[in-house]
Design a protein around this motif. Structure first.
Motif, PDB file in Angstrom:
ATOM      1  N   MET A   1       0.835  -1.194   0.000  1.00  0.00           N
ATOM      2  CA  MET A   1       0.000   0.000   0.000  1.00  0.00           C
ATOM      3  C   MET A   1       0.879   1.257   0.000  1.00  0.00           C
ATOM      4  SD  MET A   1      -3.078  -0.947   2.649  1.00  0.00           S
ATOM      5  CE  MET A   1      -3.833   0.628   2.318  1.00  0.00           C
ATOM      6  N   THR A   2       0.340   2.314  -0.556  1.00  0.00           N
ATOM      7  CA  THR A   2       1.059   3.576  -0.631  1.00  0.00           C
ATOM      8  C   THR A   2       0.625   4.491   0.507  1.00  0.00           C
ATOM      9  OG1 THR A   2       1.230   3.437  -3.035  1.00  0.00           O
ATOM     10  CG2 THR A   2       1.536   5.615  -2.041  1.00  0.00           C
ATOM     11  N   ASP A   3       1.592   4.942   1.299  1.00  0.00           N
ATOM     12  CA  ASP A   3       1.303   5.931   2.331  1.00  0.00           C
ATOM     13  C   ASP A   3       1.187   7.303   1.683  1.00  0.00           C
ATOM     14  OD1 ASP A   3       1.290   4.162   4.427  1.00  0.00           O
ATOM     15  OD2 ASP A   3       3.407   4.446   4.918  1.00  0.00           O
ATOM     16  N   THR A   4       0.247   8.106   2.160  1.00  0.00           N
ATOM     17  CA  THR A   4       0.061   9.463   1.635  1.00  0.00           C
ATOM     18  C   THR A   4       0.171  10.460   2.783  1.00  0.00           C
ATOM     19  OG1 THR A   4      -1.394   8.670  -0.121  1.00  0.00           O
ATOM     20  CG2 THR A   4      -1.476  11.018   0.401  1.00  0.00           C
ATOM     21  N   ILE A   5       0.972  11.502   2.551  1.00  0.00           N
ATOM     22  CA  ILE A   5       1.145  12.574   3.538  1.00  0.00           C
ATOM     23  C   ILE A   5       0.815  13.884   2.851  1.00  0.00           C
ATOM     24  CG2 ILE A   5       2.762  13.722   5.112  1.00  0.00           C
ATOM     25  CD1 ILE A   5       4.478  11.192   5.062  1.00  0.00           C
ATOM     26  N   GLU A   6       0.129  14.743   3.550  1.00  0.00           N
ATOM     27  CA  GLU A   6      -0.156  16.076   3.028  1.00  0.00           C
ATOM     28  C   GLU A   6       0.636  17.120   3.813  1.00  0.00           C
ATOM     29  OE1 GLU A   6      -4.238  17.037   2.647  1.00  0.00           O
ATOM     30  OE2 GLU A   6      -4.690  15.329   1.318  1.00  0.00           O
ATOM     31  N   THR A   7       1.193  18.082   3.106  1.00  0.00           N
ATOM     32  CA  THR A   7       1.966  19.146   3.732  1.00  0.00           C
ATOM     33  C   THR A   7       1.851  20.393   2.855  1.00  0.00           C
ATOM     34  OG1 THR A   7       4.119  19.690   4.723  1.00  0.00           O
ATOM     35  CG2 THR A   7       4.141  18.569   2.587  1.00  0.00           C
ATOM     36  N   SER A   8       2.496  21.458   3.255  1.00  0.00           N
ATOM     37  CA  SER A   8       2.469  22.683   2.445  1.00  0.00           C
ATOM     38  C   SER A   8       3.585  22.709   1.414  1.00  0.00           C
ATOM     39  CB  SER A   8       2.574  23.919   3.354  1.00  0.00           C
ATOM     40  OG  SER A   8       1.444  24.028   4.186  1.00  0.00           O
ATOM     41  N   CYS A   9       4.779  22.229   1.822  1.00  0.00           N
ATOM     42  CA  CYS A   9       5.942  22.280   0.933  1.00  0.00           C
ATOM     43  C   CYS A   9       6.718  20.981   1.028  1.00  0.00           C
ATOM     44  CB  CYS A   9       6.850  23.456   1.325  1.00  0.00           C
ATOM     45  SG  CYS A   9       8.371  23.586   0.355  1.00  0.00           S
ATOM     46  N   VAL A  10       6.980  20.347  -0.107  1.00  0.00           N
ATOM     47  CA  VAL A  10       7.825  19.170  -0.148  1.00  0.00           C
ATOM     48  C   VAL A  10       9.058  19.500  -0.974  1.00  0.00           C
ATOM     49  CG1 VAL A  10       6.611  18.151  -2.149  1.00  0.00           C
ATOM     50  CG2 VAL A  10       7.978  16.701  -0.636  1.00  0.00           C
ATOM     51  N   ILE A  11      10.218  19.105  -0.464  1.00  0.00           N
ATOM     52  CA  ILE A  11      11.497  19.414  -1.098  1.00  0.00           C
ATOM     53  C   ILE A  11      12.193  18.109  -1.435  1.00  0.00           C
ATOM     54  CG2 ILE A  11      13.738  20.544  -0.813  1.00  0.00           C
ATOM     55  CD1 ILE A  11      12.330  22.372   1.289  1.00  0.00           C
ATOM     56  N   ALA A  12      12.488  17.905  -2.696  1.00  0.00           N
ATOM     57  CA  ALA A  12      13.214  16.720  -3.146  1.00  0.00           C
ATOM     58  C   ALA A  12      14.705  17.034  -3.123  1.00  0.00           C
ATOM     59  CB  ALA A  12      12.773  16.332  -4.552  1.00  0.00           C
ATOM     60  N   GLY A  13      15.432  16.336  -2.256  1.00  0.00           N
ATOM     61  CA  GLY A  13      16.872  16.533  -2.194  1.00  0.00           C
ATOM     62  C   GLY A  13      17.317  17.182  -0.895  1.00  0.00           C
ATOM     63  N   GLY A  14      18.212  16.498  -0.189  1.00  0.00           N
ATOM     64  CA  GLY A  14      18.714  17.012   1.085  1.00  0.00           C
ATOM     65  C   GLY A  14      20.123  17.551   0.993  1.00  0.00           C
ATOM     66  N   GLY A  15      20.451  18.178  -0.140  1.00  0.00           N
ATOM     67  CA  GLY A  15      21.734  18.852  -0.262  1.00  0.00           C
ATOM     68  C   GLY A  15      21.665  20.253   0.325  1.00  0.00           C
ATOM     69  N   PRO A  16      22.660  21.095   0.037  1.00  0.00           N
ATOM     70  CA  PRO A  16      22.673  22.446   0.617  1.00  0.00           C
ATOM     71  C   PRO A  16      21.424  23.259   0.312  1.00  0.00           C
ATOM     72  CG  PRO A  16      24.830  21.918  -0.277  1.00  0.00           C
ATOM     73  CD  PRO A  16      23.919  20.807  -0.687  1.00  0.00           C
ATOM     74  N   ALA A  17      20.953  23.247  -0.946  1.00  0.00           N
ATOM     75  CA  ALA A  17      19.759  24.017  -1.295  1.00  0.00           C
ATOM     76  C   ALA A  17      18.532  23.459  -0.589  1.00  0.00           C
ATOM     77  CB  ALA A  17      19.544  24.016  -2.808  1.00  0.00           C
ATOM     78  N   GLY A  18      18.363  22.136  -0.617  1.00  0.00           N
ATOM     79  CA  GLY A  18      17.187  21.524  -0.037  1.00  0.00           C
ATOM     80  C   GLY A  18      17.118  21.670   1.468  1.00  0.00           C
ATOM     81  N   MET A  19      18.245  21.449   2.152  1.00  0.00           N
ATOM     82  CA  MET A  19      18.230  21.537   3.607  1.00  0.00           C
ATOM     83  C   MET A  19      18.054  22.972   4.077  1.00  0.00           C
ATOM     84  SD  MET A  19      18.131  18.515   4.673  1.00  0.00           S
ATOM     85  CE  MET A  19      17.896  19.223   6.293  1.00  0.00           C
ATOM     86  N   MET A  20      18.701  23.921   3.405  1.00  0.00           N
ATOM     87  CA  MET A  20      18.533  25.316   3.808  1.00  0.00           C
ATOM     88  C   MET A  20      17.101  25.770   3.546  1.00  0.00           C
ATOM     89  SD  MET A  20      19.725  28.009   5.217  1.00  0.00           S
ATOM     90  CE  MET A  20      21.513  27.919   5.291  1.00  0.00           C
ATOM     91  N   ALA A  21      16.539  25.394   2.401  1.00  0.00           N
ATOM     92  CA  ALA A  21      15.147  25.733   2.131  1.00  0.00           C
ATOM     93  C   ALA A  21      14.232  25.111   3.179  1.00  0.00           C
ATOM     94  CB  ALA A  21      14.742  25.272   0.730  1.00  0.00           C
ATOM     95  N   GLY A  22      14.498  23.848   3.560  1.00  0.00           N
ATOM     96  CA  GLY A  22      13.689  23.196   4.576  1.00  0.00           C
ATOM     97  C   GLY A  22      13.715  23.941   5.897  1.00  0.00           C
ATOM     98  N   LEU A  23      14.909  24.361   6.321  1.00  0.00           N
ATOM     99  CA  LEU A  23      15.039  25.124   7.562  1.00  0.00           C
ATOM    100  C   LEU A  23      14.268  26.436   7.487  1.00  0.00           C
ATOM    101  CD1 LEU A  23      16.261  25.971  10.288  1.00  0.00           C
ATOM    102  CD2 LEU A  23      18.362  26.595   9.059  1.00  0.00           C
ATOM    103  N   LEU A  24      14.419  27.162   6.387  1.00  0.00           N
ATOM    104  CA  LEU A  24      13.825  28.488   6.282  1.00  0.00           C
ATOM    105  C   LEU A  24      12.302  28.430   6.163  1.00  0.00           C
ATOM    106  CD1 LEU A  24      16.420  30.257   3.963  1.00  0.00           C
ATOM    107  CD2 LEU A  24      16.209  30.421   6.444  1.00  0.00           C
ATOM    108  N   PHE A  25      11.783  27.496   5.378  1.00  0.00           N
ATOM    109  CA  PHE A  25      10.323  27.380   5.261  1.00  0.00           C
ATOM    110  C   PHE A  25       9.716  26.959   6.598  1.00  0.00           C
ATOM    111  CE2 PHE A  25      11.118  27.522   0.715  1.00  0.00           C
ATOM    112  CZ  PHE A  25       9.990  28.156   0.216  1.00  0.00           C
ATOM    113  N   ALA A  26      10.346  26.005   7.271  1.00  0.00           N
ATOM    114  CA  ALA A  26       9.824  25.577   8.572  1.00  0.00           C
ATOM    115  C   ALA A  26       9.887  26.718   9.580  1.00  0.00           C
ATOM    116  CB  ALA A  26      10.609  24.372   9.073  1.00  0.00           C
ATOM    117  N   ARG A  27      10.976  27.465   9.550  1.00  0.00           N
ATOM    118  CA  ARG A  27      11.142  28.617  10.452  1.00  0.00           C
ATOM    119  C   ARG A  27      10.043  29.653  10.238  1.00  0.00           C
ATOM    120  NH1 ARG A  27      14.314  33.505  10.084  1.00  0.00           N
ATOM    121  NH2 ARG A  27      15.210  34.101  12.103  1.00  0.00           N
ATOM    122  N   ALA A  28       9.556  29.755   9.007  1.00  0.00           N
ATOM    123  CA  ALA A  28       8.493  30.716   8.679  1.00  0.00           C
ATOM    124  C   ALA A  28       7.099  30.175   9.007  1.00  0.00           C
ATOM    125  CB  ALA A  28       8.574  31.082   7.204  1.00  0.00           C
TER     126      ALA A  28
END
Length: 404
Positions: A1-28
């Motif tokens: 079965m496929t799990d489904t999650i709903e969120t406001s922003c999903v970021i593909a990739g945990g490199g510098p751009a992805g992790m920094m974007a994740g921190l900043l969006f969550a902080r906001a």
């Protein structure tokens, strides 16, 4: 079965751009999920140069001292050596920032730090071993991603999808985006050599006819990049690795007693250098940033820092809209590209110029003595001129400040 999650922003990739974007969006205050396909961040020979622009972002976040408490080295100037003559290139000590140096830090330490700070926000989630496979699309709009995890298939539905999954981006491929190849006449062989306290300390390149070596001080070892002509590794690998050892020893005699660490070509990690960018970074519901939008040459070590600048701009522009429960319009996504694209084009133009005028010239002249370019002579004669390359490399065009 496929799990489904709903969120406001999903970021593909945990490199510098992805992790920094994740921190900043969550902080906001934005519900944010970052998907990283690997089990950890431990991959060697990634971008280790944290420039003053990124350190300024850490200061904006109130994390400057904590960040620099991590093991790192600091380079206040860059230099190059043509034959036996050394040329100072950039002096960061005059930058109008708190950090007047480049910090040299393994990328996994940087990413672990940012992930740890992001995890302090209850609306942030990092899912490791989540390999993004496709986009969820309906009526011409991207509404999230599908991924494979050890627990099975996963669907993340989101108002905004950010592709930050690198130069081989699945997201941009699934979106139908085709990067424009700008070209790179070189590839790089990365390897380590032991460093001693008596060795030179600054970040520098060493050049001789047909040979080009970059050495980055990593404390107890040198991170070395040996530049070769494009697609030249197969031919080089057909020779004895002693050829590489001899070339490195001739360029950097102070490590000649340590090059025996290169026992075989298995001790070398080849990097295929790519310089490209997307004509269009976005479509409804989707934005690409970092290497997904523009792969950079290693020249100047600016790739990680431009990616982080993309993340800051994206968060400044888009996070307030998402925090209000609204979906960013395609026109607003276009605003991110419009803001960041001039800096990308300028840096890539500079990288291509250096590649053609300096690196190709060095690699192509196997017999004749090298003549240092006249700009290097000017930088040596007039120390105040070194402030300009320091500002271009260290801060870049239109450096971003965190406003959320």
């Amino acid at each position: 079965m496929t799990d489904t999650i709903e969120t406001s922003c999903v970021i593909a990739g945990g490199g510098p751009a992805g992790m920094m974007a994740g921190l900043l969006f969550a902080r906001a205050g934005v519900g944010t999920i970052v998907l990283e396909k690997h089990a950890d961040f431990l991959r060697d020979f990634r971008g280790d140069t944290i420039h003053p622009s990124t350190l300024q972002a850490m200061d904006d976040l109130g994390l400057y001292d904590q960040f620099l408490a991590l093991p790192h080295q600091e380079a206040t100037q860059l230099s190059a050596q043509f034959g036996t003559e050394s040329f100072p290139i950039a002096d960061f000590s005059h930058l109008p920032t708190r950090a007047k140096f480049i910090a040299l830090m393994p990328q996994w330490d940087f990413l672990n730090f940012v992930a740890g700070e992001a995890a302090k926000y209850p609306n942030f989630r990092l899912i490791m071993q989540a390999d993004v496979e496709g986009l969820i699309e309906a009526q011409g709009k991207v509404g999230g991603v599908t991924a494979q995890t050890p627990q099975g298939p996963l669907e993340i539905r989101a108002a905004l999808t950010i592709g930050a999954d690198g130069r081989h981006s699945t997201v941009r491929a699934k979106a139908g985006f085709q990067p424009q190849d700008i070209g790179a006449p070189m590839d790089v062989l990365w390897f380590r050599l032991k460093r001693r306290d008596s060795d030179p300390s600054e970040l520098f390149g060493r050049m001789a006819p047909g040979k080009f070596l970059v050495m980055i001080n990593r404390g107890d070892y040198w991170q070395c990049g040996y530049v070769i002509p494009k697609d030249g590794f197969a031919a080089l690998r057909a020779t004895d690795v002693a050829v590489l050892r001899d070339n490195v020893a001739s360029l950097a005699p102070f490590v000649a007693d340590r090059v025996d660490a290169l026992q075989s070509w298995d001790n070398v990690s080849p990097l295929t250098v790519t310089v490209d960018r997307l004509p269009l970074w976005h479509k409804p519901g989707l934005l690409c940033i970092g290497d997904s939008a523009h792969a950079m040459s290693p020249v100047g070590g600016v790739g990680i820092n431009l990616a982080i600048q993309d993340a800051i701009a994206a968060a400044n522009i888009l996070a307030p809209v998402l925090a209000r429960g609204e979906t960013p319009s395609d026109a607003l996504l276009a605003t991110v590209q419009k803001r960041r694209e001039p800096a990308v084009k300028l840096v890539q133009a500079f990288q291509v110029l250096v590649q053609k005028r300096v690196i190709s010239n060095v690699l192509g002249h196997t017999d004749a003595p090298l003549t240092p370019p006249w700009p290097l002579r000017l930088l040596k004669l007039f120390p105040w001129l070194r402030r300009w390359p320091a500002r271009f490399v260290g801060l870049g065009y239109r450096p971003e400040r965190i406003r959320i």
